[in-house]
Design a protein around this motif. Structure first.
Motif, PDB file in Angstrom:
ATOM      1  N   GLU A 192      36.897  37.393  28.534  1.00 34.26           N
ATOM      2  CA  GLU A 192      38.015  38.241  28.961  1.00 34.26           C
ATOM      3  C   GLU A 192      37.564  39.283  29.982  1.00 34.26           C
ATOM      4  O   GLU A 192      38.227  39.500  30.996  1.00 34.26           O
ATOM      5  CB  GLU A 192      38.654  38.926  27.755  1.00 34.26           C
ATOM      6  CG  GLU A 192      39.471  37.982  26.902  1.00 34.26           C
ATOM      7  CD  GLU A 192      40.001  38.627  25.634  1.00 34.26           C
ATOM      8  OE1 GLU A 192      39.614  39.771  25.310  1.00 34.26           O
ATOM      9  OE2 GLU A 192      40.814  37.966  24.949  1.00 34.26           O
ATOM     10  N   LEU A 193      36.427  39.934  29.741  1.00 34.24           N
ATOM     11  CA  LEU A 193      35.914  40.927  30.683  1.00 34.24           C
ATOM     12  C   LEU A 193      35.551  40.300  32.025  1.00 34.24           C
ATOM     13  O   LEU A 193      35.792  40.885  33.085  1.00 34.24           O
ATOM     14  CB  LEU A 193      34.697  41.643  30.084  1.00 34.24           C
ATOM     15  CG  LEU A 193      34.993  42.595  28.939  1.00 34.24           C
ATOM     16  CD1 LEU A 193      33.698  43.042  28.269  1.00 34.24           C
ATOM     17  CD2 LEU A 193      35.785  43.795  29.425  1.00 34.24           C
ATOM     18  N   VAL A 194      34.993  39.114  31.974  1.00 29.17           N
ATOM     19  CA  VAL A 194      34.600  38.418  33.207  1.00 29.17           C
ATOM     20  C   VAL A 194      35.831  38.041  34.017  1.00 29.17           C
ATOM     21  O   VAL A 194      35.863  38.217  35.233  1.00 29.17           O
ATOM     22  CB  VAL A 194      33.751  37.173  32.859  1.00 29.17           C
ATOM     23  CG1 VAL A 194      33.648  36.225  34.027  1.00 29.17           C
ATOM     24  CG2 VAL A 194      32.364  37.600  32.401  1.00 29.17           C
ATOM     25  N   THR A 195      36.864  37.534  33.351  1.00 29.01           N
ATOM     26  CA  THR A 195      38.049  37.068  34.077  1.00 29.01           C
ATOM     27  C   THR A 195      38.978  38.201  34.482  1.00 29.01           C
ATOM     28  O   THR A 195      39.578  38.149  35.549  1.00 29.01           O
ATOM     29  CB  THR A 195      38.828  36.028  33.258  1.00 29.01           C
ATOM     30  OG1 THR A 195      39.191  36.590  31.999  1.00 29.01           O
ATOM     31  CG2 THR A 195      38.015  34.780  33.047  1.00 29.01           C
ATOM     32  N   GLU A 196      39.094  39.223  33.650  1.00 27.72           N
ATOM     33  CA  GLU A 196      40.056  40.290  33.926  1.00 27.72           C
ATOM     34  C   GLU A 196      39.465  41.462  34.707  1.00 27.72           C
ATOM     35  O   GLU A 196      40.171  42.129  35.450  1.00 27.72           O
ATOM     36  CB  GLU A 196      40.655  40.800  32.607  1.00 27.72           C
ATOM     37  CG  GLU A 196      41.481  39.737  31.898  1.00 27.72           C
ATOM     38  CD  GLU A 196      41.906  40.153  30.498  1.00 27.72           C
ATOM     39  OE1 GLU A 196      41.662  41.320  30.107  1.00 27.72           O
ATOM     40  OE2 GLU A 196      42.466  39.294  29.794  1.00 27.72           O
ATOM     41  N   GLU A 197      38.183  41.724  34.537  1.00 25.88           N
ATOM     42  CA  GLU A 197      37.567  42.900  35.170  1.00 25.88           C
ATOM     43  C   GLU A 197      36.431  42.547  36.114  1.00 25.88           C
ATOM     44  O   GLU A 197      35.697  43.426  36.573  1.00 25.88           O
ATOM     45  CB  GLU A 197      37.069  43.867  34.086  1.00 25.88           C
ATOM     46  CG  GLU A 197      38.187  44.395  33.206  1.00 25.88           C
ATOM     47  CD  GLU A 197      37.695  45.375  32.160  1.00 25.88           C
ATOM     48  OE1 GLU A 197      36.603  45.956  32.350  1.00 25.88           O
ATOM     49  OE2 GLU A 197      38.405  45.557  31.159  1.00 25.88           O
TER      50      GLU A 197
END
Length: 86
Positions: free
Chosen positions: A18-23
């Motif tokens: 999630e952090l890789v894709t969203e941020e």
């Protein structure tokens, strides 16, 4: 780039993705004999495209010249190129 052990990455994989894709976070995941990088598919495709463009003969030089022209105000506005459109 934050470094993680493979065990830490496994334990928190959903959150990491999630952090890789969203941020646009990037993680180096280490194991005993090396490491891997976790990046988003968007960033991966962007890197691939950049490599492809820079592999075209003369492209790097052309881009460098374009940057120099911008720096030296040797460019034209869109109105100057296309004329004034009503």
């Amino acid at each position: 780039m934050e470094k993680l052990t493979v065990t830490d990455a496994q334990n928190d994989l959903i959150n990491l993705v999630e952090l890789v894709t969203e941020e646009n976070k990037v993680y180096e995941i280490e194991i005993s004999n090396g490491s891997a990088v976790l990046i988003s598919i968007k960033n991966y495709e962007s890197l691939q495209e950049t490599l492809e463009l820079l592999s075209i003969p003369g492209m790097r030089e052309s881009l460098q010249r374009s940057l120099e022209q911008i720096t030296n105000n040797e460019t034209y506005s869109l109105d100057e190129v296309l004329g004034y459109i009503d």
